[in-house]
Design a protein around this motif. Structure first.
Motif, mmCIF file in Angstrom:
data_model
loop_
_atom_site.group_PDB
_atom_site.id
_atom_site.type_symbol
_atom_site.label_atom_id
_atom_site.label_comp_id
_atom_site.label_asym_id
_atom_site.label_seq_id
_atom_site.Cartn_x
_atom_site.Cartn_y
_atom_site.Cartn_z
ATOM 1 N N THR A 262 18.706 106.054 -47.628
ATOM 2 C CA THR A 262 19.229 106.558 -46.359
ATOM 3 C C THR A 262 18.686 105.757 -45.185
ATOM 4 O OG1 THR A 262 19.433 108.795 -47.257
ATOM 5 C CG2 THR A 262 19.371 108.581 -44.866
ATOM 6 N N GLU A 263 17.382 105.470 -45.217
ATOM 7 C CA GLU A 263 16.792 104.734 -44.101
ATOM 8 C C GLU A 263 17.386 103.335 -43.973
ATOM 9 O OE1 GLU A 263 12.542 103.172 -42.288
ATOM 10 O OE2 GLU A 263 12.575 104.186 -44.229
ATOM 11 N N ARG A 264 17.647 102.686 -45.105
ATOM 12 C CA ARG A 264 18.187 101.336 -45.040
ATOM 13 C C ARG A 264 19.644 101.355 -44.553
ATOM 14 N NH1 ARG A 264 15.931 97.064 -47.172
ATOM 15 N NH2 ARG A 264 17.852 96.291 -48.132
ATOM 16 N N ARG A 265 20.361 102.419 -44.817
ATOM 17 C CA ARG A 265 21.698 102.542 -44.244
ATOM 18 C C ARG A 265 21.617 102.641 -42.720
ATOM 19 N NH1 ARG A 265 25.527 106.379 -48.101
ATOM 20 N NH2 ARG A 265 25.139 105.260 -50.053
ATOM 21 N N VAL A 266 20.640 103.395 -42.248
ATOM 22 C CA VAL A 266 20.447 103.515 -40.797
ATOM 23 C C VAL A 266 20.076 102.163 -40.200
ATOM 24 C CG1 VAL A 266 18.979 104.523 -39.013
ATOM 25 C CG2 VAL A 266 19.873 105.962 -40.856
ATOM 26 N N LEU A 267 19.135 101.451 -40.833
ATOM 27 C CA LEU A 267 18.725 100.144 -40.328
ATOM 28 C C LEU A 267 19.895 99.166 -40.313
ATOM 29 C CD1 LEU A 267 15.228 99.611 -42.010
ATOM 30 C CD2 LEU A 267 15.708 99.955 -39.577
ATOM 31 N N LEU A 268 20.690 99.183 -41.377
ATOM 32 C CA LEU A 268 21.858 98.302 -41.445
ATOM 33 C C LEU A 268 22.811 98.598 -40.297
ATOM 34 C CD1 LEU A 268 23.782 96.293 -42.917
ATOM 35 C CD2 LEU A 268 24.644 98.279 -44.205
ATOM 36 N N THR A 269 23.069 99.864 -40.063
ATOM 37 C CA THR A 269 24.020 100.245 -39.010
ATOM 38 C C THR A 269 23.545 99.804 -37.638
ATOM 39 O OG1 THR A 269 24.754 102.161 -40.311
ATOM 40 C CG2 THR A 269 25.195 102.194 -37.939
ATOM 41 N N ILE A 270 22.298 100.079 -37.319
ATOM 42 C CA ILE A 270 21.779 99.696 -36.005
ATOM 43 C C ILE A 270 21.769 98.182 -35.854
ATOM 44 C CG2 ILE A 270 19.796 99.823 -34.445
ATOM 45 C CD1 ILE A 270 19.029 102.448 -35.868
ATOM 46 N N THR A 271 21.426 97.479 -36.930
ATOM 47 C CA THR A 271 21.366 96.016 -36.865
ATOM 48 C C THR A 271 22.727 95.417 -36.557
ATOM 49 O OG1 THR A 271 19.507 95.991 -38.434
ATOM 50 C CG2 THR A 271 20.697 93.927 -38.099
ATOM 51 N N VAL A 272 23.761 95.833 -37.283
ATOM 52 C CA VAL A 272 25.076 95.227 -37.044
ATOM 53 C C VAL A 272 25.630 95.637 -35.681
ATOM 54 C CG1 VAL A 272 25.591 95.058 -39.503
ATOM 55 C CG2 VAL A 272 26.379 97.059 -38.235
ATOM 56 N N LEU A 273 25.312 96.852 -35.232
ATOM 57 C CA LEU A 273 25.766 97.283 -33.907
ATOM 58 C C LEU A 273 25.122 96.453 -32.794
ATOM 59 C CD1 LEU A 273 25.804 101.187 -34.230
ATOM 60 C CD2 LEU A 273 27.785 99.699 -33.831
ATOM 61 N N ALA A 274 23.963 95.878 -33.076
ATOM 62 C CA ALA A 274 23.292 95.026 -32.098
ATOM 63 C C ALA A 274 23.647 93.557 -32.273
ATOM 64 C CB ALA A 274 21.785 95.219 -32.190
ATOM 65 N N VAL A 275 23.791 93.107 -33.529
ATOM 66 C CA VAL A 275 24.111 91.697 -33.789
ATOM 67 C C VAL A 275 25.459 91.325 -33.179
ATOM 68 C CG1 VAL A 275 24.802 90.085 -35.613
ATOM 69 C CG2 VAL A 275 22.685 91.386 -35.839
ATOM 70 N N CYS A 276 26.449 92.195 -33.316
ATOM 71 C CA CYS A 276 27.798 91.851 -32.833
ATOM 72 C C CYS A 276 27.833 91.564 -31.333
ATOM 73 C CB CYS A 276 28.783 92.954 -33.207
ATOM 74 S SG CYS A 276 29.166 93.006 -34.981
ATOM 75 N N PRO A 277 27.373 92.472 -30.464
ATOM 76 C CA PRO A 277 27.405 92.128 -29.034
ATOM 77 C C PRO A 277 26.413 91.050 -28.641
ATOM 78 C CG PRO A 277 26.352 94.252 -29.370
ATOM 79 C CD PRO A 277 26.943 93.859 -30.687
ATOM 80 N N LEU A 278 25.383 90.835 -29.478
ATOM 81 C CA LEU A 278 24.409 89.785 -29.172
ATOM 82 C C LEU A 278 24.992 88.403 -29.403
ATOM 83 C CD1 LEU A 278 21.372 89.186 -28.449
ATOM 84 C CD2 LEU A 278 21.002 89.042 -30.931
ATOM 85 N N LEU A 341 14.676 89.493 -29.665
ATOM 86 C CA LEU A 341 13.445 89.923 -30.329
ATOM 87 C C LEU A 341 13.650 91.263 -31.030
ATOM 88 C CD1 LEU A 341 10.784 88.934 -27.634
ATOM 89 C CD2 LEU A 341 11.220 87.806 -29.819
ATOM 90 N N THR A 342 14.381 92.157 -30.378
ATOM 91 C CA THR A 342 14.627 93.474 -30.956
ATOM 92 C C THR A 342 15.469 93.367 -32.218
ATOM 93 O OG1 THR A 342 14.580 94.422 -28.715
ATOM 94 C CG2 THR A 342 15.478 95.797 -30.465
ATOM 95 N N VAL A 343 16.515 92.550 -32.166
ATOM 96 C CA VAL A 343 17.347 92.351 -33.356
ATOM 97 C C VAL A 343 16.530 91.684 -34.462
ATOM 98 C CG1 VAL A 343 19.329 91.073 -34.268
ATOM 99 C CG2 VAL A 343 19.523 92.314 -32.106
ATOM 100 N N GLY A 344 15.644 90.776 -34.094
ATOM 101 C CA GLY A 344 14.780 90.149 -35.081
ATOM 102 C C GLY A 344 13.886 91.157 -35.794
ATOM 103 N N LEU A 345 13.355 92.119 -35.047
ATOM 104 C CA LEU A 345 12.532 93.166 -35.655
ATOM 105 C C LEU A 345 13.351 94.019 -36.616
ATOM 106 C CD1 LEU A 345 10.475 94.348 -32.538
ATOM 107 C CD2 LEU A 345 9.630 93.030 -34.491
ATOM 108 N N LEU A 346 14.575 94.340 -36.223
ATOM 109 C CA LEU A 346 15.447 95.128 -37.087
ATOM 110 C C LEU A 346 15.755 94.374 -38.374
ATOM 111 C CD1 LEU A 346 17.932 96.489 -34.388
ATOM 112 C CD2 LEU A 346 16.410 97.884 -35.797
#
Length: 369
Positions: A262-278, A341-346
């Motif tokens: 479950t946690e990795r699904r959350v991490l994946l979701t937040i990461t892609v939501l940030a990578v796209c606009p970045l 940096l934030t996306v890198g941490l994710l």
């Protein structure tokens, strides 16, 4: 309850503000409805899709000035967002705060406060449905996840930022191919009504294509292209798409190499939501909105607890720059560094096969039919 009253009061204080978006787009659109009623849907006066225009039409029936009516429609999204965050937090106990507090914090995020009440925008609406879609994914309910995404997509094109996570989780858990077909069917049904008022089908279903005609490589977002303020979309579109595609592929590998918790699904979701606009070209000021809201799930994460605050701070800076007519490039560039940096941490957290103490003590989520 007093916190929610304060959140509502803060929004009321911003209602009289007239943003550029309101002046050049939203108020003229509202005037179309007040002049022509529902028949205005036959025209091409707006580049927003039907579900939002329906809300605008209904709000336009209120006996208030156009600006206030517009913001009433958008503020409904804030209420829906609070409810959706509450529902998600109730299912994701690792967040470390009560569902009520999570919903309240979401309402007090600077970008959420200002988006509807000051800017007049409606990003809370599609984000609320993305939050509910993630909730369904955490419950292993693929059908609901896709249907809720279809509703979000009908409201805003930016819902595609969530799509990589939805597709990856669906593939890994072998969800039925019927689910994405149903989701696009929902989008089509919710987009279709203007055709009944005389608008051509081609025009009705090309609304999102028209939204991609931005000539600037970056349109106010604190992303990597803020360092190239004079570059045009024509010059940088293809390289940017390649860079973003590569980053998403690496994110997919990072997710796939570890357990499907479950946690990795959350991490994946937040990461892609940030990578796209970045990394995507032609990104506007508000496009990190969903990532900011979803990052609240990391408030008590051992390694990523600063992530929500990084996103919230850069989001607030971007909004201030917008209201200052984007006259200052340096803060946007510095904001892009923080976002990187934030996306890198994710990504680093997602790359790990196990997430240490913060990983949920549960087996890998099983395959559903």
């Amino acid at each position: 309850m007093s916190g929610f009253v304060i959140a509502a009061t803060a929004r009321l204080a911003f209602l009289p503000y007239v943003s550029e978006d309101s002046t050049y787009f939203l108020i003229p659109w509202m005037q179309e409805f007040r002049d022509h009623g529902a028949a205005a849907l036959s025209g091409e006066f707006s580049n927003y899709n039907f579900p939002y225009l329906l809300l605008m039409f209904l709000a336009g029936l209120l006996p208030v000035e156009p600006l206030i009516a517009i913001k009433v429609a958008s503020l409904l999204g804030d209420a829906l967002l609070a409810v959706s965050v509450y529902a998600l937090a109730a299912n994701y106990r690792t967040i470390g705060v009560s569902p009520k507090l999570a919903a309240l914090i979401a309402l007090f995020l600077p970008t959420v406060v200002v988006n509807a009440s000051m800017w007049g925008q409606c990003d809370a609406i599609y984000t609320a449905f993305l939050v509910l879609s993630l909730r369904s994914l955490l419950r292993n309910d693929g059908r609901s996840a896709w249907l809720l995404w279809g509703i979000a997509f009908a409201f805003k094109l930016q819902s595609v930022f969530f799509l990589p996570a939805l597709v990856l989780i669906s593939l890994r858990n072998r969800y039925s191919l019927r689910f994405p077909i149903m989701a696009f069917g929902v989008w089509a049904l919710l987009s279709l009504p203007p055709a009944f008022f005389g608008r051509s089908l081609a025009s009705t279903f090309s609304v999102y294509i028209n939204q991609t005609q931005e000539h600037r490589l970056v349109a106010g977002a604190a992303n990597v292209y803020a360092w190239f303020p004079t570059a045009t979309a024509e010059q940088g579109r293809v390289p940017a798409l390649v860079v973003c595609g590569t980053a998403l592929l690496m994110t997919a590998v990072a997710y796939w190499r570890g357990p499907d918790t479950t946690e990795r699904r959350v991490l994946l979701t937040i990461t892609v939501l940030a990578v796209c606009p970045l990394l995507l070209p032609q990104m506007h000021d508000r496009y990190f909105f969903a990532a900011e809201v979803m990052a609240l799930l990391l408030l008590r994460h051992k390694d990523l607890f600063l992530t929500p605050w990084f996103f919230a701070t850069t989001g607030a800076v971007v909004y201030v720059l917008y209201f200052l007519s984007n006259q200052y490039a340096l803060p946007l560039m510095l904001g892009s560094v923080v976002q990187c940096l934030t996306v890198g941490l994710l990504f680093r957290a997602l790359w790990r096969r196990h997430s240490g103490r913060q990983e949920l003590r549960q087996p890998t989520i099983g395959i559903s039919p």
